[in-house]
Enzyme design. Structure first.
Site, PDB file in Angstrom:
ATOM      1  N   GLN A 160       0.859  -1.204   0.000  1.00 54.09           N
ATOM      2  CA  GLN A 160       0.000   0.000   0.000  1.00 54.09           C
ATOM      3  C   GLN A 160       0.889   1.247   0.000  1.00 54.09           C
ATOM      4  O   GLN A 160       1.513   1.541   1.014  1.00 54.09           O
ATOM      5  CB  GLN A 160      -0.882  -0.030   1.247  1.00 54.09           C
ATOM      6  CG  GLN A 160      -1.795   1.145   1.422  1.00 54.09           C
ATOM      7  CD  GLN A 160      -2.581   1.044   2.728  1.00 54.09           C
ATOM      8  OE1 GLN A 160      -2.283   0.204   3.575  1.00 54.09           O
ATOM      9  NE2 GLN A 160      -3.563   1.896   2.907  1.00 54.09           N
ATOM     10  N   GLY A 161       0.933   1.948  -1.104  1.00 54.24           N
ATOM     11  CA  GLY A 161       1.780   3.143  -1.221  1.00 54.24           C
ATOM     12  C   GLY A 161       0.970   4.411  -1.032  1.00 54.24           C
ATOM     13  O   GLY A 161       0.668   5.122  -1.993  1.00 54.24           O
ATOM     14  N   SER A 197       1.323   6.621   2.376  1.00 52.96           N
ATOM     15  CA  SER A 197       2.039   7.611   3.188  1.00 52.96           C
ATOM     16  C   SER A 197       3.311   8.098   2.490  1.00 52.96           C
ATOM     17  O   SER A 197       3.944   7.358   1.743  1.00 52.96           O
ATOM     18  CB  SER A 197       2.437   7.010   4.536  1.00 52.96           C
ATOM     19  OG  SER A 197       1.309   6.488   5.190  1.00 52.96           O
ATOM     20  N   SER A 234       4.623  -1.110   3.924  1.00 58.62           N
ATOM     21  CA  SER A 234       4.832  -2.445   4.504  1.00 58.62           C
ATOM     22  C   SER A 234       5.019  -3.482   3.404  1.00 58.62           C
ATOM     23  O   SER A 234       4.235  -3.532   2.446  1.00 58.62           O
ATOM     24  CB  SER A 234       3.634  -2.849   5.370  1.00 58.62           C
ATOM     25  OG  SER A 234       3.526  -1.976   6.474  1.00 58.62           O
ATOM     26  N   GLU A 291     -10.383  -1.847   6.030  1.00 64.60           N
ATOM     27  CA  GLU A 291      -9.421  -2.193   7.084  1.00 64.60           C
ATOM     28  C   GLU A 291     -10.111  -2.457   8.416  1.00 64.60           C
ATOM     29  O   GLU A 291      -9.547  -3.105   9.284  1.00 64.60           O
ATOM     30  CB  GLU A 291      -8.412  -1.054   7.282  1.00 64.60           C
ATOM     31  CG  GLU A 291      -7.326  -1.039   6.234  1.00 64.60           C
ATOM     32  CD  GLU A 291      -6.212  -0.064   6.575  1.00 64.60           C
ATOM     33  OE1 GLU A 291      -5.358   0.151   5.724  1.00 64.60           O
ATOM     34  OE2 GLU A 291      -6.187   0.493   7.703  1.00 64.60           O
ATOM     35  N   GLU A 297      -5.330   9.663  17.660  1.00 60.71           N
ATOM     36  CA  GLU A 297      -5.751  11.071  17.793  1.00 60.71           C
ATOM     37  C   GLU A 297      -6.698  11.448  16.654  1.00 60.71           C
ATOM     38  O   GLU A 297      -7.740  12.085  16.872  1.00 60.71           O
ATOM     39  CB  GLU A 297      -4.539  12.010  17.777  1.00 60.71           C
ATOM     40  CG  GLU A 297      -3.658  11.949  19.014  1.00 60.71           C
ATOM     41  CD  GLU A 297      -2.680  10.775  19.007  1.00 60.71           C
ATOM     42  OE1 GLU A 297      -2.580  10.068  17.983  1.00 60.71           O
ATOM     43  OE2 GLU A 297      -2.026  10.554  20.038  1.00 60.71           O
TER      44      GLU A 297
END
Ligand SMILES: Cc1cc2nc3c(=O)[nH]c(=O)nc-3n(C[C@H](O)[C@H](O)[C@H](O)COP(=O)(O)OP(=O)(O)OC[C@H]3O[C@@H](n4cnc5c(N)ncnc54)[C@H](O)[C@@H]3O)c2cc1C
Length: 376
Positions: free
Chosen positions: A123-124, A126, A158, A241, A359
């Site tokens: 998963q690209g 971030s 990852s 997810e 958060e």
């Protein structure tokens, strides 16, 4: 196929194939190579037995049925530590979005290989300056004839160094277009111009990478959805997810908590284990409702931020209890079992970060569920 019938078939398959002996031994579970090699073998066996195919549509090489079947499979496997939750999650994170937004030919070609463990996808999303604020991503995709050319750098990708394909979010709009100017692509990782450089985590494993894209040519049929529709793809992935992935993580935590019970001999230890147990079952009750909602075809919205907050807190409660009960062993025991506890504790620190930080989830709950004023 009903879930009870499917669960019985999975349990019987596990028993027939050696039960707990199917699990990767702790002395090999610190190597990503070994973890992924083991998972590929298990996936291939499960696919050939048909079990890996339930819960996925026939056009993707599946046998039909609801995603609840996939949650059951993940629960039975991770609840016995036969596979590790992090790599096992990847087909769950990315598969549903590629099914929803990918061209049918691509799905028919690539999906069976994903399910059979012949391919791992990453998963690209971030980037060095775009994590929580994903809409500010700077990787670009520019038109080149019918196709696209991608340039930029992704971070914390990852398993990128082991992956065959990557779902990449890239900017196709003007630089200030925010989330409206983002598109999603399924990119082959062996395309010239892609470099995945592993980064070692505090759990002492090279799980993720810094992944650079330098003039990477991507064919037109690798666009997921429409140009500028990448945000919808990203939101879909984040909703998915919260489904089977969280459910199986709960099973993984239950497996580890059960191992602590014999060590809880005094009142303080028992209170720690009891507290973690309560959190785990409160999470499971919540997540069960989410799994049912998904099985009925309704992806969860902002309310699933509650699931994310709960599973992250539970993760840390379980491994904080382990740290106390192992009485210094977690820090000093270098045996394979001791090192495995240490890795799990370190990984649990990331639970409040990956998939959207706690958060940010609390912001979503306060603004979108409770209707509190921004900045209050
Ligand atoms: C183990 C692991 C695996 C990962 N795997 C992947 C992967 O495969 N692919 C991928 O694309 N990414 C992956 N990530 C990255 C993950 O998605 C990001 O780390 C996450 O989105 C947070 O972004 P950031 O690290 O840039 O932190 P930042 O967004 O910079 O946040 C830093 C701190 O500021 C807080 N903060 C930021 N904005 C706000 C706000 N508006 N209000 C309140 N607090 C705020 C955050 O909560 C956090 O505490 C992974 C991360 C981890 C830890």
């Amino acid at each position: 196929m009903q879930t009870a019938e499917f669960r019985a078939a999975v349990v019987s398959w596990i028993d027939d194939h050696g039960g707990q002996e199917l699990a990767l031994s702790p002395d090999r579970s610190g190597s990503i190579d070994a973890v992924l090699g083991h998972q590929r073998r298990i996936q291939r066996m499960l696919f050939d037995a048909g079990l890996m195919r339930w819960g996925w549509p026939e056009r993707a090489g599946g046998l039909g049925g609801t995603p609840a079947l996939r949650a059951v499979l993940g629960e039975e496997l991770t609840g016995r530590a036969i596979v590790h939750t992090a790599p096992w999650s990847m087909h769950e994170v990315l598969g549903p979005a590629v099914l929803e937004f990918g061209p049918p030919d691509l799905v028919a070609d690539a999906f069976p290989r994903l399910l059979r463990g012949e391919e791992i996808w990453c998963q690209g999303f971030s980037e060095p300056d775009a994590g929580s604020d994903l809409g500010s991503l700077r990787t670009t995709a520019t038109r080149d004839g019918d196709g696209w050319v991608i340039n930029g750098e992704k971070l914390w990708t990852s398993f990128a160094h082991h992956a065959s394909r990557c779902v990449v979010l890239a900017r196709t709009g003007e630089p200030r277009s925010g989330s409206r100017g983002v598109s999603a692509f399924l990119v082959d990782m062996d395309t010239p111009g892609i470099t995945a450089s592993p980064l070692r985590t505090m759990a002492d494993v090279d799980e993720f990478c810094s992944t650079s894209f330098l003039n990477v040519a991507v064919p037109a049929n690798r666009l997921l959805g429409s140009p500028g529709g990448g945000w919808q793809v990203a939101q879909y992935i984040l909703s998915c997810e919260r489904g089977p992935i969280f459910w199986q993580r709960g099973a993984w935590l239950g497996h580890h908590l059960a191992k602590l019970v014999p060590a809880a001999r005094d009142a303080r230890s028992q209170a720690l284990v009891g507290d973690a147990f309560q959190q785990l079952w409160a999470f499971r009750a919540r997540s069960m409702a989410t799994q049912r909602q998904i099985a009925q075809g309704n992806l969860p919205g902002p309310e699933a931020s509650v699931d994310k907050i709960m599973i992250a807190a539970t993760d840390q409660a379980v491994f904080d209890a382990a740290r106390e009960l192992l009485d210094g062993g977690l820090e000093t025991d270098d045996s394979p079992a001791g090192a495995a506890w240490r890795r799990e504790w370190a990984y649990s620190r990331a639970a409040t970060i990956y998939g959207g930080t706690s958060e940010i989830q609390k912001d979503i709950v306060s603004l979108r569920l409770l209707g509190l004023p921004r900045g209050a």
